[in-house]
Design an enzyme around this catalytic site. Structure first.
Site, mmCIF file in Angstrom:
data_model
loop_
_atom_site.group_PDB
_atom_site.id
_atom_site.type_symbol
_atom_site.label_atom_id
_atom_site.label_comp_id
_atom_site.label_asym_id
_atom_site.label_seq_id
_atom_site.Cartn_x
_atom_site.Cartn_y
_atom_site.Cartn_z
ATOM 1 N N PRO A 115 -19.354 -15.742 -8.648
ATOM 2 C CA PRO A 115 -19.275 -14.311 -8.358
ATOM 3 C C PRO A 115 -18.085 -13.677 -9.086
ATOM 4 C CG PRO A 115 -19.554 -15.591 -6.350
ATOM 5 C CD PRO A 115 -19.275 -16.568 -7.439
ATOM 6 N N GLU A 116 -18.260 -12.438 -9.523
ATOM 7 C CA GLU A 116 -17.192 -11.738 -10.221
ATOM 8 C C GLU A 116 -16.605 -10.660 -9.313
ATOM 9 O OE1 GLU A 116 -18.471 -10.794 -14.244
ATOM 10 O OE2 GLU A 116 -19.595 -12.668 -14.363
ATOM 11 N N LYS B 293 -11.000 -12.758 -7.971
ATOM 12 C CA LYS B 293 -12.094 -13.473 -7.318
ATOM 13 C C LYS B 293 -11.636 -14.169 -6.043
ATOM 14 C CE LYS B 293 -14.114 -14.104 -11.872
ATOM 15 N NZ LYS B 293 -14.591 -15.060 -12.898
ATOM 16 N N ARG C 157 -19.530 -20.965 -22.315
ATOM 17 C CA ARG C 157 -19.797 -19.734 -21.570
ATOM 18 C C ARG C 157 -20.686 -18.822 -22.415
ATOM 19 N NH1 ARG C 157 -15.835 -18.958 -17.623
ATOM 20 N NH2 ARG C 157 -17.209 -17.324 -16.835
#
Length: 273
Positions: free
Chosen positions: A2-3, A53, A262
């Site tokens: 999650p960001e 985060k 990524r």
């Protein structure tokens, strides 16, 4: 993982049932934390804060729970004390008279005196939180020109939590695309106008994602695509996850690349090298 927008949404959900209420039951799933249950039970939650985060649950007697969802952690909130069925490992259980908030699967959890949180090894390295409503584009533009950051490629810089906390993989691709810049460009190569555009895009995209619960394209474009029968999951982003599909602005196929395992996406026409 999650960001920033997703963590802020989770914090809002938790705050709605905890803030202003006394925690009557508290359990920690990790043995090393169980002795804190007596210390926190019976105290009132006064705030649920996010820093990047990380999520911080603050109590009225000067203690806070630090938690980081990492890859698999997830918070669940429910009415009453009967918990939903789950195969996940419970890490934190906080129950008021009327509601339950549960953190599953995460392991990066600790309890701190609130006044000492600035010394937390993760928190002390963070840059400004992109979800902080007080953050202005001028501060981001100034950080882009900071000697620590100005010679780094945007693709790497926009994952660095010491630059801006809360950025992540999808926000990186979306922000850089919205600013019309190539991921390999460096802040020191940009004009003042480009720096300002990038700084504004950073706030606009992250806050739109928060407001829409995960959609970064404009509401108008989203509605147009919805009317065409495009499912929500396929109309969330400008470029992220859309490799080989046409850019919404110029119809050029979106390009996919990978940096340090990524995913990264950009439009070769709208974001020229």
């Amino acid at each position: 993982m999650p960001e920033g927008p997703e963590i802020r949404i989770a914090a809002d959900t938790i705050a709605n049932v905890l803030v202003g209420n006394t925690v009557e039951t508290i359990r920690f799933g990790l043995p090393r934390l169980r002795h804190f249950s007596k210390q926190l039970k019976g105290h009132r939650v006064i705030d649920v804060e996010t820093r990047g985060k990380a999520l911080l649950t603050h109590f009225d007697h000067g203690y806070s729970i630090y938690s980081h969802n990492q890859l698999y952690g997830v918070w669940k909130v429910c009415s009453g004390h009967k918990l939903p069925k789950s195969n996940r490992s419970m890490r934190i259980l906080l129950q008021t008279e009327t509601h339950s908030a549960v953190l599953y699967s995460a392991s990066d959890i600790s309890v701190w005196p609130t006044e000492e949180l600035a010394e937390h090894p993760f928190l002390r390295k963070l840059g400004p939180d992109i979800m902080n409503p007080a953050l202005e584009w001028r501060e981001i533009a100034a950080r882009l020109q900071d000697p620590r950051f100005e010679r780094r490629e945007l693709a790497a810089l926009y994952l660095d939590q010491s630059f801006l906390a809360g950025n992540g993989n999808y926000l990186r691709s979306e922000v850089i695309h919205h600013a019309g810049l190539h991921p390999k460009q460096k802040p020191c190569e940009l004009t003042r106008a480009q720096l300002g555009k990038l700084a504004r895009s950073t706030l606009e995209i992250s806050r739109r994602s928060y407001d829409t619960r995960g959609i970064t394209i404009t509401p108008r474009l989203s509605k147009t695509l919805e009317n065409r029968g495009v499912a929500r999951g396929s109309r969330r982003f400008y470029v992220f996850g859309r490799d080989d599909l046409p850019c919404y602005s110029c119809s050029t196929p979106i390009k996919y690349s990978e940096i340090n395992s990524r995913r990264l996406y950009h439009c070769p026409q709208c974001q020229p090298a």
